[in-house]
Each structure stands twice: as structure tokens, then as C-alpha cells.
Design a protein around this motif. Structure first.
Motif, mmCIF file in Angstrom:
data_model
loop_
_atom_site.group_PDB
_atom_site.id
_atom_site.type_symbol
_atom_site.label_atom_id
_atom_site.label_comp_id
_atom_site.label_asym_id
_atom_site.label_seq_id
_atom_site.Cartn_x
_atom_site.Cartn_y
_atom_site.Cartn_z
ATOM 1 N N ARG A 1 0.795 -1.167 0.001
ATOM 2 C CA ARG A 1 -0.029 -0.012 -0.007
ATOM 3 C C ARG A 1 0.970 1.171 -0.059
ATOM 4 N NH1 ARG A 1 -2.783 -3.983 2.638
ATOM 5 N NH2 ARG A 1 -5.238 -3.990 2.316
ATOM 6 N N ALA A 2 0.358 2.391 -0.643
ATOM 7 C CA ALA A 2 1.161 3.457 -0.563
ATOM 8 C C ALA A 2 0.272 4.781 -0.227
ATOM 9 C CB ALA A 2 1.452 3.748 -2.104
ATOM 10 N N ASP A 3 -0.877 5.171 0.084
ATOM 11 C CA ASP A 3 -1.532 6.038 0.601
ATOM 12 C C ASP A 3 -1.748 6.000 2.029
ATOM 13 O OD1 ASP A 3 -3.344 8.083 0.612
ATOM 14 O OD2 ASP A 3 -4.885 7.342 -0.696
ATOM 15 N N PRO A 4 -1.171 7.038 2.506
ATOM 16 C CA PRO A 4 -1.335 7.215 4.041
ATOM 17 C C PRO A 4 -2.508 7.768 4.593
ATOM 18 C CG PRO A 4 0.132 8.774 3.399
ATOM 19 C CD PRO A 4 -0.105 7.929 2.322
ATOM 20 N N VAL B 1 -6.381 -1.242 13.264
ATOM 21 C CA VAL B 1 -5.791 -0.394 12.361
ATOM 22 C C VAL B 1 -5.738 -0.987 10.879
ATOM 23 C CG1 VAL B 1 -3.818 0.990 11.793
ATOM 24 C CG2 VAL B 1 -4.451 0.690 14.198
ATOM 25 N N PHE B 2 -6.307 -0.267 9.914
ATOM 26 C CA PHE B 2 -6.230 -0.913 8.607
ATOM 27 C C PHE B 2 -6.299 0.054 7.513
ATOM 28 C CE2 PHE B 2 -10.697 0.030 9.443
ATOM 29 C CZ PHE B 2 -11.109 0.293 7.975
ATOM 30 N N SER B 3 -6.178 -0.233 6.140
ATOM 31 C CA SER B 3 -6.407 0.758 5.285
ATOM 32 C C SER B 3 -7.375 0.475 4.246
ATOM 33 C CB SER B 3 -4.987 0.696 4.374
ATOM 34 O OG SER B 3 -5.070 1.515 3.243
ATOM 35 N N LEU B 4 -7.951 1.551 3.954
ATOM 36 C CA LEU B 4 -9.005 1.357 3.003
ATOM 37 C C LEU B 4 -8.482 1.059 1.438
ATOM 38 C CD1 LEU B 4 -11.258 4.226 4.327
ATOM 39 C CD2 LEU B 4 -11.816 1.878 4.630
ATOM 40 N N GLU B 5 -7.321 1.390 1.247
ATOM 41 C CA GLU B 5 -6.822 1.322 -0.111
ATOM 42 C C GLU B 5 -6.493 -0.184 -0.383
ATOM 43 O OE1 GLU B 5 -2.428 2.514 -2.089
ATOM 44 O OE2 GLU B 5 -2.710 2.560 -0.035
ATOM 45 N N ILE C 1 7.887 -12.037 0.702
ATOM 46 C CA ILE C 1 7.249 -12.266 -0.718
ATOM 47 C C ILE C 1 6.378 -11.135 -0.763
ATOM 48 C CG2 ILE C 1 7.654 -14.696 -1.116
ATOM 49 C CD1 ILE C 1 5.035 -15.334 0.159
ATOM 50 N N ILE C 2 6.112 -10.408 0.320
ATOM 51 C CA ILE C 2 5.018 -9.050 0.258
ATOM 52 C C ILE C 2 5.759 -7.790 0.019
ATOM 53 C CG2 ILE C 2 3.224 -7.624 1.397
ATOM 54 C CD1 ILE C 2 2.385 -10.327 2.437
ATOM 55 N N PRO C 3 5.773 -7.067 -1.205
ATOM 56 C CA PRO C 3 6.342 -5.810 -1.339
ATOM 57 C C PRO C 3 5.775 -4.847 -0.164
ATOM 58 C CG PRO C 3 5.136 -6.413 -3.356
ATOM 59 C CD PRO C 3 4.943 -7.678 -2.199
ATOM 60 N N VAL C 4 6.838 -4.025 0.358
ATOM 61 C CA VAL C 4 6.266 -3.109 1.446
ATOM 62 C C VAL C 4 6.967 -1.805 1.253
ATOM 63 C CG1 VAL C 4 6.289 -2.817 3.854
ATOM 64 C CG2 VAL C 4 6.144 -5.156 3.037
ATOM 65 N N LEU C 5 6.416 -0.678 1.039
ATOM 66 C CA LEU C 5 6.618 0.616 1.117
ATOM 67 C C LEU C 5 6.878 0.925 2.637
ATOM 68 C CD1 LEU C 5 7.446 3.499 -0.347
ATOM 69 C CD2 LEU C 5 4.836 3.980 -0.049
ATOM 70 N N GLY C 6 8.268 1.169 2.972
ATOM 71 C CA GLY C 6 8.598 1.261 4.605
ATOM 72 C C GLY C 6 7.589 2.253 5.376
ATOM 73 N N THR C 7 7.159 3.224 4.663
ATOM 74 C CA THR C 7 6.399 4.227 5.294
ATOM 75 C C THR C 7 5.333 4.025 5.890
ATOM 76 O OG1 THR C 7 5.641 4.973 3.255
ATOM 77 C CG2 THR C 7 7.552 6.077 3.948
#
Length: 466
Positions: free
Chosen positions: A223-226, A263-267, A299-305
Motif C-alpha cells: 500500500r502507498a496511500d497514508p 488499524v487498517f487501510s481502505l486502500e 514475498i510481500i512488497p512493502v513501502l516502508g513508510t
């Protein structure tokens, strides 16, 4: 001119007072506070605890603790929190005991901010080690920490940040055999930062059974949208395969239908699971490299932010709860849920009318929500105009329906259009070849959107299956 002189005088006076305060604090810091380190090894795990400044104490969860806020250095370090919460509320935070299980990208940041917020006692639990690839998202780990346990890595760094905190670090896996050891002692909060479904479900069920307050983190990877990160009840989390699987398991195996904040993301996840390549460079079975069976390996790509923000959100939620500060979280708006149910039912009826059965409808209401909002933005697939997604989008709900793009394939996430009734009738009377020849731009646009859906839901389904 006189006003300017007065302003400059005030600024100079403030700077002088600030310098004096800093000098006084630096003198205090030049005499290190006493720290007692105790280390024990047993029962297949390592346990280290830190106790410092053990003065005549108040009782916190049955343990004797000092009052760190009476110390000038500590009160200065936490002065912004004290100004925000008030002294009495900050004392509640400092007298609290929090357990953090899972110390990766999410858990390390959550634990770090709990520490910096003055939580007086922390239990840090993780069986895993710091790896080079985890440095893009870990809160404090350095290259020198690679190969050491995450729990002891955090403890080492935390001692230099807030040595007055009582820290217990356990290098162990949470399971039924370690439940009593990890969850005993009446913690004020438990943070679930585990990414394995079986372990996560077991922990959450145990916390509910024991009456412990728990906050759970769901999927932060891909995910990428904070701006789309939310805190809500597990029942309200959407677009998250991990929380969906956990919700199903809790209901099926433990009869728990909600009441757990997450805590979750709607994205929707923006990338698919990656193949695992071993030292030879060839694709291999990730399970061959697992420290513990059932845990995924890189195996899961992660944007560290994003996991860092998840952790910060968890810490903020917990600290305000401990301080008894009323914070009204922005609600997850589900006012249009009934409309998605209508669209889903309309699709089933259309399939039965056209094909004599709805057996090839491969979407549920939540997936209809994704198709409607994420793919087609609440409007006809033929409508290129920009409109808000929200309450306004349902002004035309009575004119919209879902139909297959390719009639030879099932009604899946990557094969459904949102069209007005008349457009749907026209679409059903044409072949894809007709559309491609007569409306090449429309054909390309729809194809690209559905390819994106196939990629995103390919990731979604793979997460559920792993």
C-alpha cells in the motif's frame, strides 16, 4: 521602532532562558542514572529486563515502580506530553504496562513511540531476527543489528532513549504454550502486530477471553496511500485480505463477531505477492527457508513508510486511551452499504435471467464495493466525467447495474462493468470484437481497468490462501 525593540528583547530573553534550561539539563545528564541489567535464559527463549530508579513506589499492575516524572530530566523529556495531556493524565501513561507482540515495521514503530510517550513498562515479544531487507521499515535497527533478535535490538536502543522504562524483551513465538507467560501481569493494553493469521487469531481470541484491551494491526504491505489508514472495529474493516480472513476465523472458531479495534487501510493492495528466489537465484519454495512454519518469507512488497504510520497510529491510539483522553476517530462511512447489496442482488437476478443461473457470479458484496468505488468511481464505465465518490454517487444508483465485459468468462472482479440499464442492454447485444472495432478507445480503457483489477485481486486472493 519601539515595538521592534520590545519584540527583540522578548526573543533575546526567551533564548537566554532556553539556553539556561538546556545547560541545567545537560549537567543532570552528565551523571548517568543507575541502570540494573538482568539477563536470564531458559525454556527455549531469552528474557532480559531493565529496572532503573527503583525508588519508594506506587503500585502499577501489582509491580513496584518509581515515579519517573519526579525526576527533572524525565519531566523535561516528557514536557510536551505533559503540556498536552496534563500531569495527572501523563502519570497514568507512565504508570501503564503495554505488551507489543510482533516487532517488525509496524510493531517496532508502535513500541518506539509508546516508549517516547513515557509508557512505564513494556513487554516486547518477537521470535524473529533483524534482516537486511527489514531495514527499510524497522524503527531503530541498523546494519550492526542484522542477525540479532528484534526484541533485544529494540531493548538495546530503547535503553538509551528512555532508561527509566522497565523493559522486558522475550525472544519467543506467541502460541497457546506461551500465552500465560506473555499475557499475565494484567497489561493495560496488548498490541497485536503479527502478520500470521493462525497466531493472530489465537492472540486476539486469548485477549478477548482474558478481558484484555487489544489493538490489532492488519495488512500494511503493498500500500502507498497514508490518507486512507483508519481505526475501526474489525467488523468495519474493508479492502483488507488479512482482516477479512481473521474476521472469518474468529467468528467460525471462537464465536467472536467484533469488538476488537483494528488499524487498517481502505486502500486496495497495489502489488501482488512476489515469487521467492533462493541463493541460487532460482524460484524456490519460501517454506524451505522459514524459521517457523506458517510465516511468510519476504514475498510481500512493502513501502516502508506505511507500516511505520500504522505503528504510529497504534501508539497514538493506545497512549490517548491510557491518558483517558477522548478522541473521536473519523468513522468509516458505510452509509451506502445497502446500495452495494442492491447492486449485488441486481447482478444475480440479471445472470439468472440471461444465463438461467447465477452460479458464475464470483463476487460478494465487499467485492462489488471495490468494483463500484475503486474501478468505476460510482459512475457508468462509459462516463468519463469527474464526480465525487460518496453520497452523491448514489443519486443515480437506480440506473446502474453490473454486467459481464466478456460473456464467455464468469462474473468476476476483473470481468464486470458498471453501466446504466440502457447501456447494459446495448452491451449485451454486442460482441467484444464489435466494441474493439467500433470503439477502440473505450475497449482499451476498459481492458486496462480490468487488468488492474486482476492484478490487485490476484494479490488479494494469494494473501488469503497463504
Amino acid at each position: 521602532m519601539e515595538e521592534k525593540v520590545k519584540i527583540l528583547a522578548f526573543i533575546g530573553a526567551g533564548a537566554l532562558l532556553g539556553s539556561a534550561a538546556t545547560l541545567a539539563i545537560s549537567k543532570l545528564l552528565s551523571s548517568p542514572l543507575p541502570i540494573n541489567n538482568n539477563q536470564s535464559v531458559g525454556n527455549g527463549y531469552i528474557s532480559e529486563s531493565l529496572n532503573s530508579n527503583e525508588l519508594p513506589a506506587s503500585k502499577c499492575n501489582g509491580m513496584a515502580t518509581s515515579n519517573p516524572l519526579a525526576d527533572e530530566v524525565v519531566s523535561e523529556q516528557l514536557t510536551r506530553n505533559i503540556q498536552f495531556f496534563g500531569l495527572e493524565a501523563q502519570q497514568k501513561v507512565t504508570a501503564s504496562y503495554v505488551v507489543v507482540i510482533g516487532l517488525g515495521g509496524v510493531g517496532s514503530h508502535a513500541a518506539s513511540m509508546l516508549l517516547r510517550s513515557g509508557v512505564g513498562r513494556l513487554l516486547l515479544v518477537d521470535f524473529d531476527q533483524v534482516s537486511v531487507s527489514s531495514l527499510n521499515r524497522h524503527a531503530v535497527a541498523t546494519r550492526e543489528d542484522v542477525g540479532t533478535s528484534k526484541a533485544l535490538c529494540l531493548k538495546k536502543h530503547f535503553q538509551s532513549i528512555f532508561p527509566e522504562c522497565h523493559i522486558d524483551a522475550k525472544v519467543m513465538l506467541y502460541d497457546s504454550s506461551s500465552e500465560e507467560e506473555i499475557l499475565s501481569g494484567h497489561p493495560d493494553f496488548v498490541l497485536d502486530c503479527i502478520d500470521n493469521i493462525d497466531t493472530k487469531v489465537a492472540l486476539l481470541a486469548a485477549c478477548v477471553r482474558r478481558g484484555l484491551k487489544v489493538l490489532s494491526a492488519t495488512g500494511a504491505g503493498a500500500r502507498a496511500d497514508p490518507t486512507r489508514i483508519r481505526v475501526a472495529d474489525l467488523r468495519e474493516s474493508t479492502n483488507d485480505p488479512l482482516s477479512r480472513a481473521v474476521r472469518h476465523r474468529l467468528r467460525k472458531d471462537h464465536g467472536i463477531d467484533g469488538g476488537i479495534p483494528v488499524v487498517f487501510s481502505l486502500e486496495k493492495p497495489k502489488a501482488k505477492l512476489l515469487p521467492f528466489k533462493g541463493p541460487s537465484g532460482e524460484e524456490e519454495n519460501p517454506s524451505d527457508y522459514q524459521i517457523v512454519p506458517g510465516f511468510r518469507v519476504r514475498i510481500i512488497p512493502v513501502l516502508g513508510t506505511i507500516p511505520a504510520i500504522f505503528g504510529q497510529v497504534m501508539a497514538s491510539y493506545v497512549v490517548t486511551q491510557l491518558a483517558e483522553l477522548q478522541v473521536h476517530m473519523e468513522p468509516v462511512v458505510n452509509f451506502d452499504t445497502d446500495h452495494y447489496v442492491i447492486l449485488h442482488q441486481r447482478l444475480i437476478e440479471h445472470e439468472e435471467l440471461l444465463y438461467g443461473t447465477s452460479m458464475q457470479v464470483e463476487v460478494d458484496v465487499e467485492e462489488v464495493m471495490y468494483i463500484t468505488k475503486e474501478l468505476w468511481h460510482g459512475r457508468s464505465s462509459r462516463d468519463l466525467s469527474v464526480k465525487d465518490v460518496g453520497r452523491a454517487m448514489w443519486r443515480s444508483v437506480n440506473e446502474l447495474m453490473l454486467v459481464r465485459w466478456d460473456k464467455t468468462k464468469p462474473a468476476s472482479v476483473s470481468n464486470l462493468l458498471l453501466l446504466r440499464f440502457k447501456e447494459a442492454d446495448e452491451h449485451e447485444s454486442r460482441s467484444l470484437e464489435d466494441i474493439k472495432d467500433e470503439e477502440p478507445e473505450f475497449f482499451v480503457r476498459v481492458t486496462n481497468v480490468l487488468k488492474r483489477a486482476e492484478l490487485e485481486f490476484g494479490f488479494y486472493r494469494m494473501v488469503q490462501e497463504t
